[in-house]
Design a protein around this motif. Structure first.
Motif, short mmCIF file in Angstrom:
data_model
loop_
_atom_site.label_atom_id
_atom_site.label_comp_id
_atom_site.label_asym_id
_atom_site.label_seq_id
_atom_site.Cartn_x
_atom_site.Cartn_y
_atom_site.Cartn_z
N GLY A 1 0.83 -1.20 0.00
CA GLY A 1 0.00 0.00 0.00
C GLY A 1 0.85 1.25 0.00
O GLY A 1 1.82 1.35 -0.76
N ASP A 2 0.51 2.20 0.87
CA ASP A 2 1.26 3.46 0.94
C ASP A 2 2.39 3.40 1.96
O ASP A 2 3.06 4.40 2.22
CB ASP A 2 0.32 4.62 1.30
N GLN A 3 2.58 2.23 2.56
CA GLN A 3 3.65 2.09 3.55
C GLN A 3 5.00 2.00 2.84
O GLN A 3 5.09 1.72 1.65
CB GLN A 3 3.44 0.80 4.36
N HIS B 1 0.30 -4.49 3.90
CA HIS B 1 -0.83 -3.62 4.23
C HIS B 1 -2.10 -4.46 4.05
O HIS B 1 -2.54 -4.68 2.92
CB HIS B 1 -0.85 -2.41 3.29
N THR C 1 -4.78 -3.72 1.43
CA THR C 1 -4.29 -3.86 0.06
C THR C 1 -4.22 -5.33 -0.34
O THR C 1 -4.60 -5.71 -1.46
CB THR C 1 -2.90 -3.21 -0.09
N ASN D 1 8.78 -5.94 -0.78
CA ASN D 1 8.20 -5.19 0.32
C ASN D 1 8.83 -5.56 1.66
O ASN D 1 8.91 -4.74 2.58
CB ASN D 1 6.69 -5.42 0.39
N LYS E 1 1.76 -0.71 -11.63
CA LYS E 1 1.07 0.52 -11.22
C LYS E 1 0.52 1.31 -12.42
O LYS E 1 -0.22 2.27 -12.24
CB LYS E 1 2.03 1.41 -10.42
N ASP F 1 -3.80 -1.53 -9.97
CA ASP F 1 -4.48 -0.51 -9.15
C ASP F 1 -5.87 -0.18 -9.68
O ASP F 1 -6.69 0.39 -8.96
CB ASP F 1 -3.65 0.77 -9.09
#
Length: 246
Positions: free
Chosen positions: A28-30, A35, A38, A64, A171, A226
């Motif tokens: 995710g945005d981490q 996440h 996600t 990740n 993405k 996405d």
């Protein structure tokens, strides 16, 4: 918007596919890690395709988790670092399995490195049988060998499982002549050959994965993970994507 020949919703154009996603897609945005919302969202994307009757294999990278360890991996020999990355892919596969099974989808994690307490070892015939029984199969630990990426692992397993295409979730909604995040005038390819990808150094997959796909006649479909419903819409004969083939 590009339309693939044939197929309507509920009548998928392909019957067995490989979905390759990066580990970063799960964070995710981490900055690193998993996440859960996600992971669940991606599981639902897979569920929507599974409900069409498509047999699904998956390979998930480990970036990740391993990117967060790279500081401590500096100066470490490549082989050891690669094995650490393989273990990260197992963690991601187990997380995805948990999300899939919470949706009621039978899922098997199959590891190239034996670890019987947490997942099955890779046996080709068994993996094929799982697919035939409509289980989602997540291949973990890459090829089991250092110096090979998860892109190569995805292409290898897709070939062994007789998949009809590799879906590379990214993405952006396809392959561009340059980075569309930096250049608003970047041009998206509807179709491009394996050789053009290699010659133009386009970042689709690494060179060995592209070469293996070319040798086995495996098309690579690059699409946006996405975009909600993107995976399903392509299999229904619609959607925006780039198709890499001869």
């Amino acid at each position: 918007m590009q339309h693939q020949d044939g197929g309507t919703a509920g009548d998928p154009t392909l019957r067995r596919v490989m979905l390759k996603i990066s580990g970063e897609a799960l964070m995710g945005d981490q900055g690193y890690g998993l996440h859960p919302p996600t992971v669940e969202r991606i599981a639902r994307e897979v569920q929507s395709v599974h409900e069409m009757g498509v047999e699904i294999c998956m390979v998930i990278g480990g970036g990740n988790i391993f990117r967060g360890l790279q500081g401590s991996a500096q100066g470490m020999e490549r082989t050891t670092a690669d094995y650490m990355g393989m273990l990260a892919t197992v963690m991601n596969a187990l997380a995805m399995q948990g999300a899939m099974e919470s949706l009621g989808i039978h899922t098997r994690v199959i590891s190239a490195i034996p670890m019987d307490q947490v997942c099955e070892p890779y046996i080709r015939r068994r993996a094929v049988r799982h697919l035939e029984k409509k289980r989602v199969v997540i291949f973990a630990a890459g090829t089991g060998n250092p110096y090979f990426t998860t892109d190569t692992a995805a292409t290898l397993r897709a070939s062994e499982m007789s998949c009809e295409a590799i879906f590379k979730g990214t993405k952006v909604d396809g392959v561009y002549d340059r980075d569309p995040m930096k250049y608003p005038d970047a041009r998206r390819y509807d179709r491009i050959t394996y050789d053009e990808v290699l010659q133009k150094h386009l970042k689709v997959m690494d060179a060995s994965a592209i070469a293996l796909a070319r040798e086995n006649g495996l098309p690579i479909i690059v699409f946006s993970l996405d975009a909600p419903g993107g995976f399903r819409s392509i299999l229904a004969g619609e959607g925006t994507y780039t198709r890499v083939e001869d």
